[in-house]
Design a protein around this motif. Structure first.
Motif, PDB file in Angstrom:
ATOM      1  N   ARG A 227      42.951 -17.131   1.997  1.00 27.50           N
ATOM      2  CA  ARG A 227      44.263 -17.568   2.485  1.00 27.50           C
ATOM      3  C   ARG A 227      44.066 -18.656   3.552  1.00 27.50           C
ATOM      4  O   ARG A 227      44.250 -18.424   4.740  1.00 27.50           O
ATOM      5  CB  ARG A 227      45.031 -16.357   3.022  1.00 27.50           C
ATOM      6  CG  ARG A 227      45.248 -15.298   1.956  1.00 27.50           C
ATOM      7  CD  ARG A 227      46.030 -14.102   2.461  1.00 27.50           C
ATOM      8  NE  ARG A 227      46.051 -13.040   1.467  1.00 27.50           N
ATOM      9  CZ  ARG A 227      46.867 -12.974   0.420  1.00 27.50           C
ATOM     10  NH1 ARG A 227      47.757 -13.927   0.236  1.00 27.50           N
ATOM     11  NH2 ARG A 227      46.811 -11.974  -0.435  1.00 27.50           N
ATOM     12  N   VAL A 228      43.625 -19.821   3.072  1.00 30.77           N
ATOM     13  CA  VAL A 228      43.399 -20.965   3.969  1.00 30.77           C
ATOM     14  C   VAL A 228      44.006 -22.214   3.345  1.00 30.77           C
ATOM     15  O   VAL A 228      44.250 -22.276   2.144  1.00 30.77           O
ATOM     16  CB  VAL A 228      41.886 -21.216   4.212  1.00 30.77           C
ATOM     17  CG1 VAL A 228      41.282 -20.088   4.998  1.00 30.77           C
ATOM     18  CG2 VAL A 228      41.147 -21.445   2.903  1.00 30.77           C
ATOM     19  N   ASN A 229      44.222 -23.218   4.173  1.00 30.88           N
ATOM     20  CA  ASN A 229      44.830 -24.462   3.701  1.00 30.88           C
ATOM     21  C   ASN A 229      43.754 -25.424   3.190  1.00 30.88           C
ATOM     22  O   ASN A 229      43.548 -26.502   3.738  1.00 30.88           O
ATOM     23  CB  ASN A 229      45.644 -25.108   4.830  1.00 30.88           C
ATOM     24  CG  ASN A 229      46.428 -26.309   4.341  1.00 30.88           C
ATOM     25  OD1 ASN A 229      46.806 -26.356   3.178  1.00 30.88           O
ATOM     26  ND2 ASN A 229      46.658 -27.275   5.206  1.00 30.88           N
ATOM     27  N   TRP A 230      43.056 -25.002   2.173  1.00 27.99           N
ATOM     28  CA  TRP A 230      42.086 -25.905   1.537  1.00 27.99           C
ATOM     29  C   TRP A 230      42.002 -25.579   0.058  1.00 27.99           C
ATOM     30  O   TRP A 230      41.915 -24.412  -0.337  1.00 27.99           O
ATOM     31  CB  TRP A 230      40.683 -25.791   2.151  1.00 27.99           C
ATOM     32  CG  TRP A 230      39.763 -26.763   1.475  1.00 27.99           C
ATOM     33  CD1 TRP A 230      38.925 -26.534   0.430  1.00 27.99           C
ATOM     34  CD2 TRP A 230      39.671 -28.154   1.748  1.00 27.99           C
ATOM     35  NE1 TRP A 230      38.317 -27.698   0.038  1.00 27.99           N
ATOM     36  CE2 TRP A 230      38.751 -28.705   0.831  1.00 27.99           C
ATOM     37  CE3 TRP A 230      40.264 -28.986   2.681  1.00 27.99           C
ATOM     38  CZ2 TRP A 230      38.421 -30.060   0.829  1.00 27.99           C
ATOM     39  CZ3 TRP A 230      39.937 -30.327   2.679  1.00 27.99           C
ATOM     40  CH2 TRP A 230      39.013 -30.848   1.768  1.00 27.99           C
ATOM     41  N   ASP A 231      42.036 -26.608  -0.778  1.00 28.86           N
ATOM     42  CA  ASP A 231      41.912 -26.428  -2.218  1.00 28.86           C
ATOM     43  C   ASP A 231      41.492 -27.765  -2.818  1.00 28.86           C
ATOM     44  O   ASP A 231      41.253 -28.734  -2.099  1.00 28.86           O
ATOM     45  CB  ASP A 231      43.220 -25.908  -2.830  1.00 28.86           C
ATOM     46  CG  ASP A 231      44.423 -26.785  -2.453  1.00 28.86           C
ATOM     47  OD1 ASP A 231      44.287 -28.027  -2.468  1.00 28.86           O
ATOM     48  OD2 ASP A 231      45.493 -26.223  -2.144  1.00 28.86           O
TER      49      ASP A 231
ATOM     50  N   THR B 197      42.765 -22.630 -12.574  1.00 30.80           N
ATOM     51  CA  THR B 197      43.794 -22.541 -11.539  1.00 30.80           C
ATOM     52  C   THR B 197      43.467 -23.394 -10.319  1.00 30.80           C
ATOM     53  O   THR B 197      44.374 -23.909  -9.666  1.00 30.80           O
ATOM     54  CB  THR B 197      44.005 -21.082 -11.098  1.00 30.80           C
ATOM     55  OG1 THR B 197      42.754 -20.530 -10.692  1.00 30.80           O
ATOM     56  CG2 THR B 197      44.566 -20.244 -12.229  1.00 30.80           C
ATOM     57  N   THR B 198      42.194 -23.563  -9.999  1.00 26.41           N
ATOM     58  CA  THR B 198      41.831 -24.401  -8.852  1.00 26.41           C
ATOM     59  C   THR B 198      42.207 -25.860  -9.109  1.00 26.41           C
ATOM     60  O   THR B 198      42.533 -26.602  -8.178  1.00 26.41           O
ATOM     61  CB  THR B 198      40.327 -24.305  -8.525  1.00 26.41           C
ATOM     62  OG1 THR B 198      39.574 -24.749  -9.656  1.00 26.41           O
ATOM     63  CG2 THR B 198      39.927 -22.881  -8.179  1.00 26.41           C
ATOM     64  N   ASP B 199      42.173 -26.276 -10.378  1.00 23.47           N
ATOM     65  CA  ASP B 199      42.558 -27.650 -10.726  1.00 23.47           C
ATOM     66  C   ASP B 199      44.060 -27.863 -10.620  1.00 23.47           C
ATOM     67  O   ASP B 199      44.513 -28.984 -10.371  1.00 23.47           O
ATOM     68  CB  ASP B 199      42.078 -27.984 -12.142  1.00 23.47           C
ATOM     69  CG  ASP B 199      40.571 -28.036 -12.229  1.00 23.47           C
ATOM     70  OD1 ASP B 199      39.973 -28.924 -11.614  1.00 23.47           O
ATOM     71  OD2 ASP B 199      39.985 -27.161 -12.890  1.00 23.47           O
TER      72      ASP B 199
END
Length: 276
Positions: free
Chosen positions: A187-191, A221-223
């Protein structure tokens, strides 16, 4: 606001040519070609696999074109993907863009909080210890983790999925369910979306979205995070065999082999230029 929906499925080589029709001017346009590796350029396996021959041929041609800025993303470590491909003129983005190396040799790395890394490593270790068996395996993406169970028999599947879900949630990770896999995201603001923006901004400055023709291709899903960021800016493609897939992408590609048709269509712009 972008919404995930069913995208047109490209079925034939000519579909890929039509999807890109009028998009690139090979004389004047700077193109950013952003490509995931595992499950997109090559089959997704525990160890890095090789690309289909046609894909490899066109990747080499496109990487050598000074009008194309090519980025290859991987959830694996930067050194692993770079040493596997060894292509010059490619920007490598490991760990979903947390580690990046440009063709010039310039590098940058974003450090994740130590506490988060510890949580991640504990989750990976526990998944491997408790639910890896009978064809199931764990893909350690360094900032997220995927539990693959496609090869597991129906008899064991329900039990293993239930245990894996419980572990992912117990460690405080967001659980995302996909066909044949469970994803645990911190749960962080990075993807990958943040990674793509940062790479393009560092290379082309803040106005990158206005000055580039962008193509993004990915399979999981990461894409979707990157595809969402690029919605309405470039041409985006999601690789999946799912007939019910909902995606932010403009188009759906069914197989890794057919990604080669897309790359061939991009290269076709430059082949036409040579003949003209």
């Amino acid at each position: 606001m972008a919404e995930q929906k069913k995208a047109p499925l490209l079925k034939k080589e000519e579909d890929y040519v039509k999807a890109l029709e009028g998009f690139i001017n090979p004389e004047t346009d700077q193109v950013a070609l952003l490509l995931d590796y595992d499950g997109t350029l090559a089959p997704l396996t525990e160890e890095l696999s090789v690309m289909p021959k046609d894909t490899e041929i066109n990747i080499k041609k496109l990487a050598g074109n000074d009008k194309i800025f090519m980025v290859v993303f991987s959830g694996r470590e930067l050194a692993e993907i770079k040493n596997h491909l060894k292509f010059p003129n490619v920007t490598y983005a490991g760990n979903h863009g947390l580690e990046v190396e440009y063709p010039s040799g310039k590098k940058f790395k974003i450090e994740m909080p130590e506490e988060l890394l510890e949580k991640h490593n504990k989750l990976v270790a526990e998944l491997k210890e408790k639910v890896v068996c009978s064809g199931a395996w764990v893909e350690d993406k360094k900032i997220s983790v995927t539990y693959h169970y496609k090869g597991v028999t129906d008899k064991l599947k329900t039990k293993l999925i239930g245990e894996a879900k419980a572990l992912i949630q117990a460690h405080g990770f967001q659980l995302i369910e996909t066909p044949y896999a469970l994803e645990g995201k911190p749960r962080v603001n990075w993807d990958k979306g943040e990674g793509a923006k940062m790479i393009l901004e560092k290379q082309f400055d803040a106005d990158w979205a206005k000055n580039l023709k962008i193509i993004y291709v990915g399979d999981d899903t990461t894409d979707e995070d990157a595809i969402k960021v690029l919605h309405g800016i470039g041409k985006t493609f999601r690789v999946s065999e799912l007939p019910t897939l909902k995606t932010y992408a403009n188009y759906q590609i069914k197989t890794v082999e057919e990604v080669g048709w897309l790359l061939k269509a991009v290269q076709g712009y430059y082949e036409k230029k040579k003949k003209a």
